[in-house]
Design a protein around this motif. Structure first.
Motif, short mmCIF file in Angstrom:
data_model
loop_
_atom_site.label_atom_id
_atom_site.label_comp_id
_atom_site.label_asym_id
_atom_site.label_seq_id
_atom_site.Cartn_x
_atom_site.Cartn_y
_atom_site.Cartn_z
N TRP A 198 -30.92 -10.68 -63.88
CA TRP A 198 -32.16 -10.52 -64.14
C TRP A 198 -32.88 -11.98 -63.44
O TRP A 198 -32.22 -12.88 -63.15
CB TRP A 198 -32.41 -10.79 -65.64
CG TRP A 198 -31.88 -9.59 -66.38
CD1 TRP A 198 -31.33 -8.86 -66.07
CD2 TRP A 198 -32.45 -9.24 -67.88
NE1 TRP A 198 -31.00 -7.65 -67.03
CE2 TRP A 198 -31.92 -8.06 -68.17
CE3 TRP A 198 -33.26 -9.95 -68.56
CZ2 TRP A 198 -32.08 -7.55 -69.32
CZ3 TRP A 198 -33.57 -9.51 -69.85
CH2 TRP A 198 -33.15 -8.19 -70.26
N SER A 209 -40.28 -9.62 -65.06
CA SER A 209 -38.81 -9.83 -65.17
C SER A 209 -38.18 -8.43 -64.42
O SER A 209 -38.68 -7.43 -64.80
CB SER A 209 -38.39 -9.95 -66.65
OG SER A 209 -37.18 -9.92 -66.70
N ARG A 258 -43.60 -7.43 -67.97
CA ARG A 258 -44.38 -8.54 -67.59
C ARG A 258 -44.08 -9.93 -68.50
O ARG A 258 -43.67 -9.68 -69.74
CB ARG A 258 -46.06 -8.36 -67.69
CG ARG A 258 -46.84 -9.47 -67.48
CD ARG A 258 -48.20 -8.90 -67.35
NE ARG A 258 -48.78 -8.12 -68.44
CZ ARG A 258 -49.52 -8.25 -69.35
NH1 ARG A 258 -50.26 -9.59 -69.35
NH2 ARG A 258 -49.76 -7.70 -70.39
N VAL A 259 -43.74 -11.07 -68.15
CA VAL A 259 -43.64 -12.14 -68.82
C VAL A 259 -44.65 -12.63 -69.55
O VAL A 259 -45.79 -12.97 -68.93
CB VAL A 259 -43.07 -13.40 -67.87
CG1 VAL A 259 -42.90 -14.64 -68.57
CG2 VAL A 259 -41.88 -13.03 -67.26
N ILE A 310 -46.34 -12.46 -63.50
CA ILE A 310 -44.81 -12.80 -63.49
C ILE A 310 -44.18 -11.77 -64.22
O ILE A 310 -44.65 -11.29 -65.23
CB ILE A 310 -44.93 -14.14 -63.99
CG1 ILE A 310 -45.82 -15.10 -63.50
CG2 ILE A 310 -43.65 -14.60 -63.77
CD1 ILE A 310 -45.59 -15.49 -61.99
N VAL A 321 -36.72 -13.55 -62.28
CA VAL A 321 -38.21 -13.76 -62.87
C VAL A 321 -38.91 -14.07 -61.51
O VAL A 321 -38.75 -15.03 -60.83
CB VAL A 321 -38.66 -14.96 -63.78
CG1 VAL A 321 -39.98 -15.11 -64.33
CG2 VAL A 321 -37.88 -14.46 -65.05
N LYS A 322 -39.91 -13.24 -61.08
CA LYS A 322 -40.75 -13.36 -59.75
C LYS A 322 -42.12 -13.03 -60.07
O LYS A 322 -42.46 -12.58 -60.92
CB LYS A 322 -40.13 -12.42 -58.71
CG LYS A 322 -38.70 -12.67 -58.48
CD LYS A 322 -38.44 -14.10 -57.67
CE LYS A 322 -37.09 -14.41 -57.54
NZ LYS A 322 -36.69 -15.61 -56.97
N ARG A 323 -42.84 -13.30 -59.22
CA ARG A 323 -44.35 -12.75 -59.00
C ARG A 323 -44.35 -11.43 -58.35
O ARG A 323 -43.91 -11.35 -57.27
CB ARG A 323 -45.09 -13.94 -58.45
CG ARG A 323 -46.59 -13.48 -58.53
CD ARG A 323 -47.79 -14.45 -57.90
NE ARG A 323 -47.45 -15.91 -58.24
CZ ARG A 323 -47.99 -16.16 -59.64
NH1 ARG A 323 -48.66 -15.58 -59.97
NH2 ARG A 323 -47.48 -17.47 -59.90
N ARG A 328 -43.92 -18.39 -71.43
CA ARG A 328 -42.81 -19.06 -71.13
C ARG A 328 -42.22 -20.06 -72.09
O ARG A 328 -43.14 -21.05 -72.60
CB ARG A 328 -43.57 -19.98 -69.89
CG ARG A 328 -42.55 -20.96 -69.16
CD ARG A 328 -43.15 -21.49 -67.95
NE ARG A 328 -42.24 -22.54 -67.32
CZ ARG A 328 -42.72 -23.58 -66.93
NH1 ARG A 328 -44.04 -23.96 -66.79
NH2 ARG A 328 -41.72 -24.50 -66.59
#
Length: 110
Positions: A42, A18, A102-103, A16, A44-46, A106
């Protein structure tokens, strides 16, 4: 893994991430750092596929990705959890330099 300025972004397919949402300015070469936090949205995606990797059959049917069997150099494919997400299936390949990182954690309210 790729370099973005001095920092190395260590991202792999499935992570995941940003990123700054791609616009026509990004394909014209404007850097992510000049837009992030200002005009850039911004997201947030895979991270589904990185440059040089084969495009999976599940993504090859979308019009923005259809003409490529392999992700072009300097590009990545970002997808959301919902098939109707605003992601690479709708705006095509994302310039790799827009991935901020990378996230790791969470945060949840409440």
């Amino acid at each position: 893994m790729w370099s973005r300025g001095r920092a190395r972004v260590r991202c792999r397919p499935g992570d995941i991430v940003s990123a700054v949402k791609p616009t026509t300015l990004h394909w014209a070469g404007q850097s992510a750092s000049s837009l992030a936090g200002d005009d850039g949205e911004w997201i947030v995606k895979r991270l589904a596929v990185i440059s040089g990797d084969q495009l999976p059959d599940s993504l090859s049917g979308y019009s923005r990705l259809r003409d490529h069997a392999v992700v072009p150099s300097g590009s990545v494919v970002l997808v959301g959890d919902d098939r109707f997400s605003d992601d690479s299936r709708h705006w095509g390949f994302c310039p790799q330099h827009l991935v901020l990182g990378r996230v790791l954690i969470r945060l949840v309210r409440g």
